[in-house]
Structures are given as C-alpha cells and as structure tokens.
Design a protein around this motif. Structure first.
Motif, mmCIF file in Angstrom:
data_model
loop_
_atom_site.group_PDB
_atom_site.id
_atom_site.type_symbol
_atom_site.label_atom_id
_atom_site.label_comp_id
_atom_site.label_asym_id
_atom_site.label_seq_id
_atom_site.Cartn_x
_atom_site.Cartn_y
_atom_site.Cartn_z
ATOM 1 N N VAL A 1 6.974 -7.529 -8.850
ATOM 2 C CA VAL A 1 7.020 -6.784 -10.106
ATOM 3 C C VAL A 1 5.791 -5.883 -10.183
ATOM 4 O O VAL A 1 4.735 -6.196 -9.623
ATOM 5 N N HIS A 2 5.954 -4.769 -10.867
ATOM 6 C CA HIS A 2 4.825 -3.859 -11.045
ATOM 7 C C HIS A 2 3.763 -4.570 -11.869
ATOM 8 O O HIS A 2 4.084 -5.267 -12.839
ATOM 9 N N PRO A 3 2.488 -4.404 -11.517
ATOM 10 C CA PRO A 3 1.417 -5.077 -12.258
ATOM 11 C C PRO A 3 1.445 -4.813 -13.770
ATOM 12 O O PRO A 3 1.053 -5.672 -14.555
ATOM 13 N N SER A 4 1.942 -3.661 -14.189
ATOM 14 C CA SER A 4 1.964 -3.334 -15.623
ATOM 15 C C SER A 4 2.928 -4.213 -16.416
ATOM 16 O O SER A 4 2.828 -4.287 -17.642
ATOM 17 N N VAL A 5 3.859 -4.894 -15.735
ATOM 18 C CA VAL A 5 4.812 -5.764 -16.429
ATOM 19 C C VAL A 5 4.671 -7.228 -15.997
ATOM 20 O O VAL A 5 5.472 -8.065 -16.409
ATOM 21 N N ALA A 6 3.657 -7.535 -15.199
ATOM 22 C CA ALA A 6 3.443 -8.920 -14.756
ATOM 23 C C ALA A 6 3.251 -9.810 -15.979
ATOM 24 O O ALA A 6 2.575 -9.441 -16.936
ATOM 25 N N GLY A 7 3.884 -10.975 -15.949
ATOM 26 C CA GLY A 7 3.761 -11.925 -17.042
ATOM 27 C C GLY A 7 4.638 -11.636 -18.245
ATOM 28 O O GLY A 7 4.515 -12.289 -19.278
ATOM 29 N N ALA B 1 1.635 -1.868 -5.003
ATOM 30 C CA ALA B 1 0.821 -2.073 -6.212
ATOM 31 C C ALA B 1 0.742 -3.552 -6.572
ATOM 32 O O ALA B 1 -0.321 -4.056 -6.951
ATOM 33 N N SER B 2 1.866 -4.255 -6.446
ATOM 34 C CA SER B 2 1.897 -5.682 -6.756
ATOM 35 C C SER B 2 0.930 -6.444 -5.850
ATOM 36 O O SER B 2 0.142 -7.270 -6.323
ATOM 37 N N ILE B 3 0.969 -6.151 -4.570
ATOM 38 C CA ILE B 3 0.086 -6.833 -3.621
ATOM 39 C C ILE B 3 -1.370 -6.482 -3.901
ATOM 40 O O ILE B 3 -2.227 -7.360 -4.008
ATOM 41 N N GLN B 4 -1.655 -5.199 -4.058
ATOM 42 C CA GLN B 4 -3.035 -4.759 -4.208
ATOM 43 C C GLN B 4 -3.663 -5.182 -5.542
ATOM 44 O O GLN B 4 -4.855 -5.451 -5.604
ATOM 45 N N GLN B 5 -2.856 -5.279 -6.608
ATOM 46 C CA GLN B 5 -3.431 -5.560 -7.925
ATOM 47 C C GLN B 5 -3.252 -6.999 -8.397
ATOM 48 O O GLN B 5 -3.959 -7.424 -9.315
ATOM 49 N N LEU B 6 -2.334 -7.749 -7.795
ATOM 50 C CA LEU B 6 -2.067 -9.094 -8.302
ATOM 51 C C LEU B 6 -2.494 -10.227 -7.372
ATOM 52 O O LEU B 6 -2.458 -11.385 -7.775
ATOM 53 N N THR B 7 -2.894 -9.906 -6.141
ATOM 54 C CA THR B 7 -3.183 -10.978 -5.182
ATOM 55 C C THR B 7 -4.650 -11.057 -4.762
ATOM 56 O O THR B 7 -4.987 -11.837 -3.874
ATOM 57 N N GLU C 1 -4.111 -5.193 2.559
ATOM 58 C CA GLU C 1 -3.740 -3.928 3.206
ATOM 59 C C GLU C 1 -2.704 -4.160 4.300
ATOM 60 O O GLU C 1 -1.749 -3.389 4.428
ATOM 61 N N ALA C 2 -2.878 -5.208 5.092
ATOM 62 C CA ALA C 2 -1.920 -5.514 6.164
ATOM 63 C C ALA C 2 -0.552 -5.852 5.574
ATOM 64 O O ALA C 2 0.487 -5.401 6.074
ATOM 65 N N TRP C 3 -0.535 -6.635 4.513
ATOM 66 C CA TRP C 3 0.701 -7.045 3.841
ATOM 67 C C TRP C 3 1.397 -5.832 3.234
ATOM 68 O O TRP C 3 2.585 -5.602 3.445
ATOM 69 N N ALA C 4 0.659 -5.026 2.488
ATOM 70 C CA ALA C 4 1.238 -3.859 1.820
ATOM 71 C C ALA C 4 1.737 -2.811 2.812
ATOM 72 O O ALA C 4 2.640 -2.035 2.494
ATOM 73 N N ALA C 5 1.190 -2.804 4.021
ATOM 74 C CA ALA C 5 1.588 -1.818 5.028
ATOM 75 C C ALA C 5 3.055 -1.953 5.424
ATOM 76 O O ALA C 5 3.631 -1.025 5.993
ATOM 77 N N ALA C 6 3.694 -3.076 5.090
ATOM 78 C CA ALA C 6 5.114 -3.258 5.400
ATOM 79 C C ALA C 6 5.975 -2.200 4.721
ATOM 80 O O ALA C 6 7.094 -1.939 5.163
ATOM 81 N N ALA C 7 5.460 -1.583 3.666
ATOM 82 C CA ALA C 7 6.224 -0.549 2.961
ATOM 83 C C ALA C 7 5.816 0.860 3.366
ATOM 84 O O ALA C 7 6.377 1.830 2.852
ATOM 85 N N ASP C 8 4.851 0.991 4.279
ATOM 86 C CA ASP C 8 4.411 2.326 4.699
ATOM 87 C C ASP C 8 5.538 3.121 5.348
ATOM 88 O O ASP C 8 5.649 4.323 5.155
ATOM 89 N N ASP C 9 6.355 2.450 6.139
ATOM 90 C CA ASP C 9 7.512 3.092 6.756
ATOM 91 C C ASP C 9 8.685 2.890 5.787
ATOM 92 O O ASP C 9 9.365 1.871 5.814
#
Length: 166
Positions: free
Chosen positions: A90-96, A27-33, A43-51
């Motif tokens: 950090v989760h996007p809901s608490v960013a900042g 979520a952090s990667i997809q919503q904050l970057t 998508e490539a970066w976030a895929a590190a957590a798929d496994d």
C-alpha cells in the motif's frame, strides 16, 4: 479529523496500472520498512520494479487486485496459484487506514472460494505483525537474496474454509 476518508474500492489489475503500481511498490518499501531493513536492502528490494515490463508481467501472471481511492490506485495484492499471497503493498500515505486489510480479506475470500484450505505468505519483518493479527501463524524464517542483498522474511500460514477457526 472531522472529515471522513473516502471509501476504498477494489478492481482487477490492468496492464496500464503497471507504472503507478511500480511507484507504490518502491514507495512502500522505501518509506515503510526502514526500521527493519538497511537502505541497501531496501534499494535492492525496490529494484524489482525498475524494469516495469517485467514487473507488469509478474502482476499479470497472478490474480492481482488493485485498491483505489476516488479512482486512483493506492495499493495492490496478488494471489499466486490458489494459496500464496505473492505481494501486498500500500502507498505510505494510506498505510494503517484499512487498505491492506481490505486487500488481504479479498484474497482470503477468493482463495477460500477456490477451495484452498490454507493461505501462505512470505511476510517481510515489517508485515509480520499485520499478518499475525489476521490469524496467520509463523512457519519458518527465511533469508532470501535479492539483487545481491540478503533479506529476512517469515513464511506464515492461515487456515481457510473448514480448517479455519473463527
């Protein structure tokens, strides 16, 4: 804004945290970057957590701290060795809201207590300003290949202990 936010707390990583931390990571990667990286790069970066098993092993192999609000994980950071912030998300809901700063402060104190004189981080383009404001200085730009996509980051360093300037 009359309501005050609950105070975040820190605790160590537990293997049972892996699924929620994988979700926070993605979520952090997809919503904050999105201002700094293309959808394909995200998508490539976030895929590190798929496994999740491998992601959990990586977290367990480092000193990983979990930030919680009312008992629920909202962020995490890990220290690889004594001198490298490996992950800070950090989760996007608490960013900042100070959660990332709290995690970074804790890792800096732990590294300093271990006698580390400088702390390194490979900061994403999105995180460079966060680390710069905390006293980290850019050392070099990097291009890294992650799941077939090239992503840029910046290695940054902050002096700790006797080498630090207040």
């Amino acid at each position: 804004m009359g309501q005050s936010l609950p105070k975040a707390a820190l605790r160590p990583f537990l293997p049972t945290d892996t699924p929620v931390l994988a979700a926070i990571f993605a979520a952090s990667i997809q919503q904050l970057t999105s201002d700094d990286y293309s959808e394909e790069q995200q998508e490539a970066w976030a895929a590190a957590a798929d496994d999740e098993a491998s992601f959990g092993k990586k977290l367990a192999s480092t000193l990983t701290l979990i930030a919680t609000l009312q008992g629920s994980p909202v962020g995490f950071a890990s220290l690889k060795g004594n001198d490298h912030i490996d992950m800070l998300y950090v989760h996007p809901s608490v960013a900042g809201q100070g959660v990332g700063a709290m995690l970074c402060d804790a890792l800096e104190k732990l590294a300093g207590a271990r006698g580390t004189t400088g702390l390194l981080v490979d900061a994403s383009d999105t995180a460079v300003d966060f680390f710069r404001k905390r006293g980290y200085v850019a050392q070099q730009r990097n291009s890294v290949s992650i799941n077939g996509e090239w992503l840029a980051n910046t290695t940054m360093k902050k002096p700790l202990g006797a080498g630090a300037q207040s």
